[in-house]
Design a protein around this motif. Structure first.
Motif, mmCIF file in Angstrom:
data_model
loop_
_atom_site.group_PDB
_atom_site.id
_atom_site.type_symbol
_atom_site.label_atom_id
_atom_site.label_comp_id
_atom_site.label_asym_id
_atom_site.label_seq_id
_atom_site.Cartn_x
_atom_site.Cartn_y
_atom_site.Cartn_z
ATOM 1 N N ILE A 186 -20.294 5.264 -63.678
ATOM 2 C CA ILE A 186 -19.136 5.510 -62.808
ATOM 3 C C ILE A 186 -17.865 4.976 -63.445
ATOM 4 N N ALA A 187 -17.922 3.745 -63.980
ATOM 5 C CA ALA A 187 -16.740 3.138 -64.599
ATOM 6 C C ALA A 187 -16.274 3.946 -65.805
ATOM 7 N N VAL A 188 -17.212 4.383 -66.643
ATOM 8 C CA VAL A 188 -16.859 5.155 -67.833
ATOM 9 C C VAL A 188 -16.258 6.498 -67.455
ATOM 10 N N LEU A 189 -16.842 7.175 -66.463
ATOM 11 C CA LEU A 189 -16.320 8.479 -66.041
ATOM 12 C C LEU A 189 -14.907 8.356 -65.472
ATOM 13 N N VAL A 190 -14.670 7.303 -64.686
ATOM 14 C CA VAL A 190 -13.333 7.094 -64.113
ATOM 15 C C VAL A 190 -12.311 6.847 -65.224
ATOM 16 N N MET A 191 -12.657 5.960 -66.179
ATOM 17 C CA MET A 191 -11.725 5.654 -67.271
ATOM 18 C C MET A 191 -11.496 6.869 -68.159
ATOM 19 N N ALA A 192 -12.551 7.645 -68.428
ATOM 20 C CA ALA A 192 -12.411 8.841 -69.251
ATOM 21 C C ALA A 192 -11.514 9.866 -68.572
ATOM 22 N N ALA A 193 -11.705 10.035 -67.261
ATOM 23 C CA ALA A 193 -10.876 10.989 -66.525
ATOM 24 C C ALA A 193 -9.409 10.571 -66.555
ATOM 25 N N ILE A 194 -9.154 9.278 -66.359
ATOM 26 C CA ILE A 194 -7.767 8.782 -66.383
ATOM 27 C C ILE A 194 -7.135 9.022 -67.749
ATOM 28 N N GLU A 195 -7.875 8.749 -68.812
ATOM 29 C CA GLU A 195 -7.336 8.903 -70.163
ATOM 30 C C GLU A 195 -7.013 10.360 -70.477
ATOM 31 N N LEU A 196 -7.941 11.254 -70.191
ATOM 32 C CA LEU A 196 -7.723 12.662 -70.519
ATOM 33 C C LEU A 196 -6.643 13.279 -69.633
ATOM 34 N N SER A 198 -21.729 1.074 -76.662
ATOM 35 C CA SER A 198 -21.578 2.415 -76.098
ATOM 36 C C SER A 198 -20.146 2.650 -75.623
ATOM 37 N N PHE A 199 -19.509 1.606 -75.077
ATOM 38 C CA PHE A 199 -18.124 1.749 -74.618
ATOM 39 C C PHE A 199 -17.192 2.044 -75.794
ATOM 40 N N LEU A 200 -17.368 1.323 -76.893
ATOM 41 C CA LEU A 200 -16.548 1.580 -78.077
ATOM 42 C C LEU A 200 -16.795 2.990 -78.616
ATOM 43 N N GLY A 201 -18.065 3.408 -78.634
ATOM 44 C CA GLY A 201 -18.387 4.753 -79.112
ATOM 45 C C GLY A 201 -17.794 5.838 -78.224
ATOM 46 N N ILE A 202 -17.877 5.641 -76.917
ATOM 47 C CA ILE A 202 -17.314 6.618 -75.982
ATOM 48 C C ILE A 202 -15.802 6.674 -76.119
ATOM 49 N N GLN A 203 -15.157 5.516 -76.273
ATOM 50 C CA GLN A 203 -13.710 5.495 -76.449
ATOM 51 C C GLN A 203 -13.302 6.231 -77.724
ATOM 52 N N TRP A 204 -14.053 6.028 -78.782
ATOM 53 C CA TRP A 204 -13.749 6.729 -80.033
ATOM 54 C C TRP A 204 -13.861 8.244 -79.840
ATOM 55 N N CYS A 205 -14.915 8.676 -79.157
ATOM 56 C CA CYS A 205 -15.086 10.113 -78.894
ATOM 57 C C CYS A 205 -13.962 10.655 -78.018
ATOM 58 N N LEU A 206 -13.530 9.862 -77.037
ATOM 59 C CA LEU A 206 -12.441 10.295 -76.163
ATOM 60 C C LEU A 206 -11.130 10.425 -76.913
ATOM 61 N N ILE A 207 -10.910 9.548 -77.886
ATOM 62 C CA ILE A 207 -9.702 9.644 -78.705
ATOM 63 C C ILE A 207 -9.719 10.939 -79.510
ATOM 64 N N GLN A 208 -10.876 11.259 -80.099
ATOM 65 C CA GLN A 208 -10.981 12.494 -80.873
ATOM 66 C C GLN A 208 -10.803 13.720 -79.974
ATOM 67 N N PHE A 209 -11.445 13.693 -78.801
ATOM 68 C CA PHE A 209 -11.326 14.818 -77.878
ATOM 69 C C PHE A 209 -9.912 14.916 -77.328
ATOM 70 N N GLY A 210 -9.317 13.753 -77.028
ATOM 71 C CA GLY A 210 -7.944 13.746 -76.534
ATOM 72 C C GLY A 210 -6.971 14.306 -77.549
ATOM 73 N N ASN A 211 -7.221 14.009 -78.828
ATOM 74 C CA ASN A 211 -6.370 14.552 -79.900
ATOM 75 C C ASN A 211 -6.477 16.070 -79.964
ATOM 76 N N GLN A 212 -7.714 16.577 -79.830
ATOM 77 C CA GLN A 212 -7.909 18.026 -79.827
ATOM 78 C C GLN A 212 -7.245 18.661 -78.605
#
Length: 271
Positions: free
Chosen positions: A21-31, A132-146
């Protein structure tokens, strides 16, 4: 080993839902923040063109073009919030076992076998969450860039700035394995030290425990400051040798933290 694996699996199950839940909320906010920043920039340009009857070139000179650094400004704050949540969870993973009617900690302490499996199962859980949090953040940065490149028109981008992310976050999420190893080592040490503080507080009477926690924090602060100051002032060692000395001291204190935590868990914390 079997008990350790079972306990680690149990800890991961207990934490999985709230972590997702925490990861999904943070990912949604970032994107969403990337989309919002891009749209706000476009709106500012359009409003400027309408109100000033200016050219696009003049609007860019006054307002500026947008980069992914601008659009991803919330990523750094979300990462910091995530780190704070991990620190809170580092305390909660122990204290939740003492809270509630079931007193889950007593079931753990009465299990046959070495109590070290309790400590390392919790340490493994927190460490996996950090990785896992660091890995997810890295993936979100790449996806956010795209996502940024897909949303922004080419003439609205600042191509003179080739950075894909801010300097601090860029260092944190670079593909440099040395940086990643250092980050994980420091994170593991901080988690282990917080585990030690919890076990000290739980091992003694209320005020005595808090005093001992304060003394432990005071000792590490004094030792760290004095060691760094001595190494900075001395001319006997090269910079590389100073780094080796600091690494050695770090490893020694980390070994002490693990040893004392296991000793407290085995001899001081009673059912």
């Amino acid at each position: 080993m079997k008990q350790y694996i079972q306990l680690a699996n149990e800890e991961i199950k207990r934490s999985f839902k709230i972590y997702v839940i925490a990861v999904l909320v943070m990912a949604a906010i970032e994107l969403v923040s990337v989309v919002v920043k891009v749209k706000l920039h476009e709106r500012r340009i359009e409003d400027y063109l309408k109100s000033n009857t200016a050219t696009l070139y003049e609007a860019f000179n006054d307002i500026g073009k947008i980069t992914f650094v601008d659009a991803a400004s919330l990523f750094s704050y979300i990462t910091m919030i995530g780190m704070v949540l991990v620190l809170i969870y580092t305390l909660q993973i122990w204290y939740r076992d003492w809270i509630g009617e079931t007193k889950y900690i007593y079931r753990l302490l009465m299990l046959p076998g070495n109590r070290a499996s309790i400590f390392f199962s919790k340490l493994t859980t927190v460490f996996l969450i950090i990785m896992s949090f660091l890995g997810i953040q890295w993936c979100l940065i790449q996806f956010g860039n795209q996502l940024f490149n897909w949303l922004v028109r080419e003439d609205y981008k600042d191509i003179s700035n080739l950075r894909s992310i801010g300097s601090t976050l860029g260092e944190l999420f670079s593909l440099n394995l040395t940086n990643l190893f250092i980050i994980l080592a420091v994170a593991l040490f901080i988690v282990s030290f917080m585990f030690l503080l919890v076990l000290i507080e739980r091992s003694y009477r209320k005020w005595s425990g808090f005093i001992r926690v304060g003394v432990e924090i005071f000792i590490i602060v004094i030792c760290s400051v004095s060691s760094i100051y001595f190494l900075e002032q001395t001319k006997l060692l090269l910079n590389s040798e100073k780094a080796y000395v600091l690494t050695g001291l770090f490893v020694l204190y980390f070994a002490y933290v693990i040893w004392r935590s296991l000793r407290l868990l085995k001899w001081k914390i009673a059912v």
